[in-house]
Design a protein around this motif. Structure first.
Motif, PDB file in Angstrom:
ATOM      1  N   LEU A 191      87.876  26.552  29.547  1.00 23.58           N
ATOM      2  CA  LEU A 191      88.422  27.265  30.715  1.00 23.58           C
ATOM      3  C   LEU A 191      87.468  27.002  31.866  1.00 23.58           C
ATOM      4  O   LEU A 191      86.622  27.824  32.174  1.00 23.58           O
ATOM      5  CB  LEU A 191      88.484  28.769  30.423  1.00 23.58           C
ATOM      6  CG  LEU A 191      89.472  29.181  29.356  1.00 23.58           C
ATOM      7  CD1 LEU A 191      89.398  30.660  29.127  1.00 23.58           C
ATOM      8  CD2 LEU A 191      90.855  28.799  29.773  1.00 23.58           C
ATOM      9  N   ASN A 192      87.634  25.876  32.515  1.00 23.99           N
ATOM     10  CA  ASN A 192      86.518  25.409  33.321  1.00 23.99           C
ATOM     11  C   ASN A 192      86.784  25.297  34.813  1.00 23.99           C
ATOM     12  O   ASN A 192      86.122  24.541  35.495  1.00 23.99           O
ATOM     13  CB  ASN A 192      86.029  24.051  32.799  1.00 23.99           C
ATOM     14  CG  ASN A 192      87.153  23.074  32.586  1.00 23.99           C
ATOM     15  OD1 ASN A 192      88.282  23.334  32.981  1.00 23.99           O
ATOM     16  ND2 ASN A 192      86.866  21.941  31.980  1.00 23.99           N
ATOM     17  N   TYR A 193      87.717  26.045  35.344  1.00 21.39           N
ATOM     18  CA  TYR A 193      87.892  26.072  36.792  1.00 21.39           C
ATOM     19  C   TYR A 193      87.828  27.513  37.271  1.00 21.39           C
ATOM     20  O   TYR A 193      88.419  28.410  36.666  1.00 21.39           O
ATOM     21  CB  TYR A 193      89.208  25.400  37.204  1.00 21.39           C
ATOM     22  CG  TYR A 193      89.154  23.901  37.012  1.00 21.39           C
ATOM     23  CD1 TYR A 193      88.581  23.083  37.990  1.00 21.39           C
ATOM     24  CD2 TYR A 193      89.630  23.315  35.853  1.00 21.39           C
ATOM     25  CE1 TYR A 193      88.504  21.720  37.809  1.00 21.39           C
ATOM     26  CE2 TYR A 193      89.560  21.945  35.674  1.00 21.39           C
ATOM     27  CZ  TYR A 193      88.994  21.149  36.651  1.00 21.39           C
ATOM     28  OH  TYR A 193      88.913  19.795  36.479  1.00 21.39           O
ATOM     29  N   ILE A 194      87.109  27.725  38.352  1.00 20.18           N
ATOM     30  CA  ILE A 194      86.704  29.068  38.757  1.00 20.18           C
ATOM     31  C   ILE A 194      87.083  29.355  40.199  1.00 20.18           C
ATOM     32  O   ILE A 194      86.973  28.479  41.067  1.00 20.18           O
ATOM     33  CB  ILE A 194      85.174  29.223  38.581  1.00 20.18           C
ATOM     34  CG1 ILE A 194      84.839  29.243  37.089  1.00 20.18           C
ATOM     35  CG2 ILE A 194      84.638  30.475  39.250  1.00 20.18           C
ATOM     36  CD1 ILE A 194      83.373  29.176  36.801  1.00 20.18           C
ATOM     37  N   VAL A 195      87.538  30.590  40.447  1.00 17.05           N
ATOM     38  CA  VAL A 195      87.771  31.080  41.810  1.00 17.05           C
ATOM     39  C   VAL A 195      87.003  32.388  41.975  1.00 17.05           C
ATOM     40  O   VAL A 195      86.602  33.018  40.994  1.00 17.05           O
ATOM     41  CB  VAL A 195      89.273  31.310  42.104  1.00 17.05           C
ATOM     42  CG1 VAL A 195      90.042  30.017  42.054  1.00 17.05           C
ATOM     43  CG2 VAL A 195      89.861  32.338  41.141  1.00 17.05           C
ATOM     44  N   THR A 196      86.806  32.795  43.219  1.00 17.09           N
ATOM     45  CA  THR A 196      86.110  34.037  43.518  1.00 17.09           C
ATOM     46  C   THR A 196      87.071  35.040  44.138  1.00 17.09           C
ATOM     47  O   THR A 196      87.806  34.704  45.068  1.00 17.09           O
ATOM     48  CB  THR A 196      84.930  33.793  44.484  1.00 17.09           C
ATOM     49  OG1 THR A 196      84.006  32.907  43.860  1.00 17.09           O
ATOM     50  CG2 THR A 196      84.222  35.095  44.822  1.00 17.09           C
ATOM     51  N   VAL A 197      87.084  36.237  43.592  1.00 17.26           N
ATOM     52  CA  VAL A 197      87.897  37.329  44.120  1.00 17.26           C
ATOM     53  C   VAL A 197      86.971  38.500  44.408  1.00 17.26           C
ATOM     54  O   VAL A 197      85.792  38.496  44.037  1.00 17.26           O
ATOM     55  CB  VAL A 197      89.002  37.747  43.117  1.00 17.26           C
ATOM     56  CG1 VAL A 197      89.932  36.578  42.836  1.00 17.26           C
ATOM     57  CG2 VAL A 197      88.396  38.277  41.815  1.00 17.26           C
ATOM     58  N   GLU A 198      87.517  39.514  45.071  1.00 21.10           N
ATOM     59  CA  GLU A 198      86.729  40.706  45.366  1.00 21.10           C
ATOM     60  C   GLU A 198      87.372  41.894  44.652  1.00 21.10           C
ATOM     61  O   GLU A 198      88.511  42.261  44.920  1.00 21.10           O
ATOM     62  CB  GLU A 198      86.687  40.966  46.871  1.00 21.10           C
ATOM     63  CG  GLU A 198      85.742  42.076  47.274  1.00 21.10           C
ATOM     64  CD  GLU A 198      85.690  42.254  48.772  1.00 21.10           C
ATOM     65  OE1 GLU A 198      86.475  43.080  49.295  1.00 21.10           O
ATOM     66  OE2 GLU A 198      84.897  41.555  49.438  1.00 21.10           O
ATOM     67  N   LEU A 199      86.641  42.486  43.735  1.00 22.35           N
ATOM     68  CA  LEU A 199      87.136  43.598  42.940  1.00 22.35           C
ATOM     69  C   LEU A 199      86.293  44.839  43.235  1.00 22.35           C
ATOM     70  O   LEU A 199      85.075  44.831  43.025  1.00 22.35           O
ATOM     71  CB  LEU A 199      87.059  43.253  41.450  1.00 22.35           C
ATOM     72  CG  LEU A 199      87.688  44.242  40.476  1.00 22.35           C
ATOM     73  CD1 LEU A 199      89.209  44.237  40.616  1.00 22.35           C
ATOM     74  CD2 LEU A 199      87.293  43.896  39.033  1.00 22.35           C
ATOM     75  N   GLY A 200      86.945  45.879  43.744  1.00 24.14           N
ATOM     76  CA  GLY A 200      86.207  47.085  44.094  1.00 24.14           C
ATOM     77  C   GLY A 200      85.081  46.834  45.085  1.00 24.14           C
ATOM     78  O   GLY A 200      84.038  47.482  45.035  1.00 24.14           O
ATOM     79  N   GLY A 201      85.296  45.862  45.982  1.00 20.55           N
ATOM     80  CA  GLY A 201      84.296  45.547  46.995  1.00 20.55           C
ATOM     81  C   GLY A 201      83.199  44.616  46.531  1.00 20.55           C
ATOM     82  O   GLY A 201      82.288  44.298  47.307  1.00 20.55           O
ATOM     83  N   ARG A 202      83.259  44.111  45.281  1.00 14.15           N
ATOM     84  CA  ARG A 202      82.237  43.212  44.756  1.00 14.15           C
ATOM     85  C   ARG A 202      82.832  41.841  44.474  1.00 14.15           C
ATOM     86  O   ARG A 202      83.938  41.721  43.939  1.00 14.15           O
ATOM     87  CB  ARG A 202      81.643  43.776  43.459  1.00 14.15           C
ATOM     88  CG  ARG A 202      80.949  45.120  43.617  1.00 14.15           C
ATOM     89  CD  ARG A 202      79.742  45.032  44.552  1.00 14.15           C
ATOM     90  NE  ARG A 202      78.760  44.098  44.035  1.00 14.15           N
ATOM     91  CZ  ARG A 202      77.764  44.462  43.229  1.00 14.15           C
ATOM     92  NH1 ARG A 202      77.642  45.739  42.851  1.00 14.15           N
ATOM     93  NH2 ARG A 202      76.884  43.584  42.802  1.00 14.15           N
TER      94      ARG A 202
END
Length: 480
Positions: free
Chosen positions: A131-142
């Motif tokens: 599982l080698n592709y990554i994105v960044t999200v913001e969860l609870g402000g982090r």
């Protein structure tokens, strides 16, 4: 056929390691072939430690677009590439075997019986280091980096307090520090939806009213915790009351990522939970490079916004009542170097497309025909021993250019997936003395084929769950 040209050993090693890592190279098309020329690029991008966390996102033409990076961005400098590549294929093979096991159980109606035997409340397609592709999200402000996976449904991150956790680059999510976090009770419809979505039950601890979950993976990796609700930001797009797994016990090969984003089709998946915002439509472009390159994950919007993209052609998704959360297509043919191969498996059963499988798997008759045609057209190059699951390998250490036969997959609706040159060869050694055809055979003819992420590189892959169709377009992946 390109003329063999000897290179100084040190220069050759550097050039071929650049290719191994997927960095830019010159490609020009011939009739039924692609010629690939190596050229010296930036050595420092392979020796530096890249940042795992892509924090870039934009909104364009109604789409929310997140940057995609490879999981190796989370791993830092790799000393032994050969060992890492071999381990990746071993884990990929374990994933495929477990996935085939789940498919057989689904067709025989034994999902719940199998789960009861193993005492696993929730099972998923095996999700390992592949599982080698990554994105960044913001969860609870982090900020949280998550591995995107079309073969899973539940999105989860590691949480404090964590009794057992693997190492990740970012601080763990702390639900007690977030005023918007809420636990999901055991008797809620959301907890019960675990069964409706996956055929398995949520877990209720008699000592607490909180809904717990457990997802187990094929190598013994797992995540266990509680279901919660939190405010999520996908770039600048807010998602209220997002249901996710808050992992208190997590172990496995997830790199330095914070968790996983489930892009399957169940009611708890990211796609379903955001369908009111994006209409059940998303797409991605997986970059060819494993280091110092990025692609994009887009939700909703007009897919004509992507630069360097050919027109998108669509094929219908095939419904599978036993496995309704996976994405199946009808593979009608494969061409190698412009020559159509023959196999009795074409059009007989759906093929699964999965961002979490690395190497595509084909029924034995189909793979044998592809291999035979490939060897007819890729002649004059010395053979090399097989590498793990890959049995068609060559010694290209004496060449600075090779002509590679094209591989095109054909689907219903005259739709084609033209495999990018980066998805045809797998470099097992940095000196190019072991370069392998990046496809493998299944064990049995009646097993379900899988299109892995290696063959999806530099493609805009569009999932329209509302219209039940999937589209392909060639694209030089980069973050817009």
């Amino acid at each position: 056929m390109a003329q063999a040209t000897q290179l100084p050993q040190l220069e050759l090693s550097l050039l071929l390691l650049v290719l191994l890592l997927g960095t830019a190279h010159e490609v020009h098309s011939l009739e039924g072939k692609k010629a690939l020329s190596l050229r010296n690029l930036f050595w420092d991008q392979m020796t530096s430690t890249p940042n795992c966390f892509s924090q870039k996102s934009i909104q364009k033409n109604g789409a929310t677009i997140l940057e995609i990076v490879h999981q190796d961005h989370c791993s830092g400098k790799t000393v032994n590439w050969n060992q890492k590549l071999q381990k990746r294929l071993i884990l990929d093979d374990a994933q495929v075997r477990m996935l085939q096991h789940r498919i057989k159980n689904a067709h025989s109606g034994n999902i719940k019986e199998d789960v009861a035997k193993t005492q696993l409340p929730i099972t998923s397609g095996v999700r390992l280091q592949t599982l080698n592709y990554i994105v960044t999200v913001e969860l609870g402000g982090r900020k949280m980096s998550v591995i995107l996976d079309t073969g899973s449904d539940l999105t989860w991150v590691q949480c404090q307090p964590c009794r057992v956790c693997y190492n990740q680059q970012d601080p763990l999510f702390n639900p007690s520090a977030s005023p918007s976090y809420k636990s999901i009770p055991c008797n809620s419809s959301t907890c019960q939806s675990l069964e409706y979505a996956t055929g398995n039950l949520g877990v209720c601890d008699p000592r607490t009213p909180i809904c717990n979950y457990l997802v187990s993976y094929g190598d013994g990796s797992y995540t266990r915790g509680e279901l919660g609700v939190e405010h999520l930001n996908l770039g600048a797009t807010p998602v209220d009351n997002f249901v996710f797994g808050c992992g208190r016990n997590n172990k496995g090969l997830f790199g330095g990522a914070s968790g996983l984003m489930g892009l399957g089709r169940s009611s708890l998946s990211m796609v379903s939970q955001t369908s009111n915002l994006f209409g059940g439509v998303f797409s991605y472009c997986l970059p060819s490079a494993e280091v110092a390159a990025s692609g994009s994950l887009a939700f909703g919007g007009d897919f004509s916004v992507y630069k360097n993209s050919t027109p998108i052609s669509y094929t219908a998704m095939i419904p599978n009542p036993q496995l309704p959360t996976f994405y199946f297509l009808n593979l009608t043919g494969i061409s190698v170097g412009g020559e159509a191969i023959q196999s009795p498996s074409f059009g007989k059963a759906g093929i699964l497309i999965d961002s979490g499988t690395v190497i595509s798997r084909l029924p034995p008759s189909m793979y044998r025909a592809l291999k035979e045609e490939f060897l007819k057209k890729f002649t004059g190059y010395p053979p090399a021993p097989g590498f793990s699951i890959l049995d068609t390998c060559f010694n290209l250490s004496a060449y600075q250019e090779v002509e590679i036969p094209t591989i095109d997959m054909h689907f219903d609706g005259d739709t084609e997936l033209k495999v990018d040159v980066n998805g045809i060869f797998y470099f097992a050694k940095t000196d190019a003395s072991q370069v392998c055809l990046a496809l493998a055979s299944l064990t049995y003819e009646d097993e379900i084929g899988i299109i892995g992420n290696y063959q999806q590189k530099n493609q805009r892959v569009v999932y329209d769950t509302t219209g039940s169709k999937l589209g392909f377009a060639g694209e030089t992946c980069s973050f817009i």
